[in-house]
Design an enzyme around this catalytic site. Structure first.
Site, short mmCIF file in Angstrom:
data_model
loop_
_atom_site.label_atom_id
_atom_site.label_comp_id
_atom_site.label_asym_id
_atom_site.label_seq_id
_atom_site.Cartn_x
_atom_site.Cartn_y
_atom_site.Cartn_z
N TRP A 64 1.41 -15.45 -38.86
CA TRP A 64 2.47 -16.45 -38.82
C TRP A 64 3.82 -15.81 -38.51
O TRP A 64 4.60 -16.33 -37.71
CB TRP A 64 2.50 -17.22 -40.13
CG TRP A 64 3.45 -18.38 -40.21
CD1 TRP A 64 4.19 -18.72 -41.30
CD2 TRP A 64 3.76 -19.37 -39.21
NE1 TRP A 64 4.94 -19.85 -41.03
CE2 TRP A 64 4.68 -20.26 -39.77
CE3 TRP A 64 3.35 -19.56 -37.89
CZ2 TRP A 64 5.23 -21.33 -39.05
CZ3 TRP A 64 3.86 -20.63 -37.17
CH2 TRP A 64 4.79 -21.50 -37.75
N ASN A 78 -7.68 -21.99 -45.37
CA ASN A 78 -8.09 -22.60 -46.64
C ASN A 78 -9.25 -23.56 -46.44
O ASN A 78 -10.16 -23.62 -47.28
CB ASN A 78 -6.88 -23.30 -47.27
CG ASN A 78 -5.80 -22.32 -47.64
OD1 ASN A 78 -5.91 -21.60 -48.62
ND2 ASN A 78 -4.75 -22.24 -46.82
N GLU A 124 -3.81 -18.70 -49.07
CA GLU A 124 -2.93 -18.93 -50.21
C GLU A 124 -3.49 -19.96 -51.19
O GLU A 124 -3.12 -19.98 -52.36
CB GLU A 124 -1.55 -19.41 -49.72
CG GLU A 124 -0.72 -18.35 -49.03
CD GLU A 124 -0.06 -17.37 -49.99
OE1 GLU A 124 -0.47 -17.30 -51.17
OE2 GLU A 124 0.87 -16.66 -49.55
N VAL A 171 -4.87 -13.65 -45.67
CA VAL A 171 -4.62 -14.29 -46.97
C VAL A 171 -4.87 -15.78 -46.86
O VAL A 171 -4.41 -16.43 -45.93
CB VAL A 171 -3.17 -14.04 -47.43
CG1 VAL A 171 -2.87 -14.81 -48.71
CG2 VAL A 171 -2.95 -12.54 -47.66
N SER A 211 -7.47 -23.64 -40.00
CA SER A 211 -7.00 -23.49 -41.38
C SER A 211 -7.85 -22.49 -42.15
O SER A 211 -9.07 -22.68 -42.30
CB SER A 211 -7.02 -24.84 -42.09
OG SER A 211 -6.88 -24.68 -43.50
N LYS A 232 -1.11 -28.41 -50.70
CA LYS A 232 -1.99 -28.85 -49.62
C LYS A 232 -3.05 -27.81 -49.31
O LYS A 232 -4.15 -28.13 -48.83
CB LYS A 232 -1.17 -29.19 -48.36
CG LYS A 232 -0.30 -28.05 -47.82
CD LYS A 232 -0.99 -27.19 -46.79
CE LYS A 232 -0.09 -26.05 -46.35
NZ LYS A 232 -0.75 -25.16 -45.37
#
Length: 351
Positions: free
Chosen positions: A19, A269, A294, A292, A267, A204
């Site tokens: 990012w 996650n 999160e 990572v 995504s 989220k």
């Protein structure tokens, strides 16, 4: 061309993950950007390849983007002696939440300009949001804010359209970030609701794990829609309890980021949830990601915070139970379907 040159700023991005690299590439189209990472060998490789081959391969660096592993050089890049008002440089912190506090301690006492952070989550040990960590370390030394919204690194680096929100109590900082980031394919909106923006960006990720798990189990699009909608209710309940504005959760950093992260296959996650549905161990899933996610530490932090505040968050509790308590996805689905019926509402926090 002269007008464009006059509007150029010096930007330093602290953190060379996917990012941070994507944002550096995007803003380097109009500004002089220095990307810092702590691994000297990795940064040397990036400088030679003009590409972040480890975290964001396939996106060549623009000419105005340089890289360094020298922290002093990175900070000095934005310390413009004699800069006129409105021409200050900008520091962009692109570390995970766990790395924000040590990074801010490294900046303490330095004459730096405005700073914004890109991380989304709660600090596990303290339960603090990023803006609270910022104030805990730097106090009122400099202006700070959160740059957040529905955004995948690969799409931003590719130059596809993207809309973000800069949240800060400082109107001057909000104006600075809009001047730097807004333009081309990137739109930037402003908000003074730091709490709402940060809670939406953090929770989220937990909901994306739940949705990925449901999709991986083949529960269908009806279940996905229900999870996203009730996930928004949980995000809103916690956020308004902490002091966020309910309107924020209907915007880019609430509903927008939630929809993207729950449904987009980029995504991380969501991919954690897909892995859980396949019966993989959490350590295996995280190792396979190589980045990572999160939502994993956030689920534990939010579960504990919600319990202290008395906020009803069954989806968050369910995700945390899968991640940390050994509960199987099938058992969790049965538990969720057995919950008593209730009125549908977004805002009340009570159980």
């Amino acid at each position: 061309m002269q007008e464009n040159q006059a509007n150029r700023r010096r930007i330093t991005v602290l953190g060379a993950g996917a990012w941070g690299t994507a944002v550096a590439i995007a803003v380097a189209a109009r500004h002089d950007v220095l990307l810092w990472g702590r691994n000297a060998d990795a940064m040397a490789d990036m400088a030679a390849a003009r590409d972040n081959t480890h975290y964001l391969p396939g996106f060549p660096f623009p000419p105005a983007l340089r890289v360094t592993a020298d922290f002093d050089e990175a900070v000095a890049h934005v310390q413009r002696d004699g800069a006129a008002d409105g021409e200050e440089g900008l520091l962009i912190a692109a570390t995970p939440v766990a790395g924000l506090r040590p990074l801010l301690h490294s900046l303490k006492g330095r004459p730096i300009p405005n700073l914004v952070w890109l991380c989304k989550g709660f600090e596990y040990v303290t339960g603090l949001l990023p803006h609270q960590i910022f104030r805990d370390v730097l106090g009122d030394e400099i202006a700070g804010g959160a740059l957040s919204g529905p955004s995948f690194a690969q799409e931003v680096a590719r130059g596809l359209p993207c809309a973000l929100t800069i949240a800060s109590t400082s109107a001057a900082l909000r104006d600075c970030v809009v001047a730097v980031v807004h333009g081309g394919t990137m739109r930037v909106y402003s908000s003074d609701d730091l709490i709402g923006v940060e809670v939406g960006g953090a929770v989220k990720n937990v909901m994306a794990i739940a949705t990925g798990c449901a999709d991986g189990m083949g529960l269908g699009l009806n279940a996905r829609a229900a999870l996203i909608t009730r996930g928004l209710a949980e995000v809103t309940r916690l956020g308004t309890t902490l002091g966020g504005n309910i309107e924020t959760f209907m915007g880019l950093t609430g509903m927008g980021d939630l929809i993207l992260t729950c449904t987009g296959d980029l995504s991380r996650n969501r991919r954690v949830g897909l892995g859980l549905a396949q019966g993989k161990a959490l350590d295996t899933i995280v190792a396979e990601l190589g980045h990572v996610a999160e939502g994993v530490p956030c689920a534990k932090a939010v579960r504990e915070l919600a319990a202290r505040l008395g906020v009803d968050m069954p989806l968050t509790n369910g995700v945390a139970s899968m991640l940390f308590d050994g509960v199987k996805p099938e058992a969790l689905v049965a538990r969720m379907l057995a919950r008593d019926p209730r009125d549908e509402t977004l805002a009340p926090a009570s159980k």
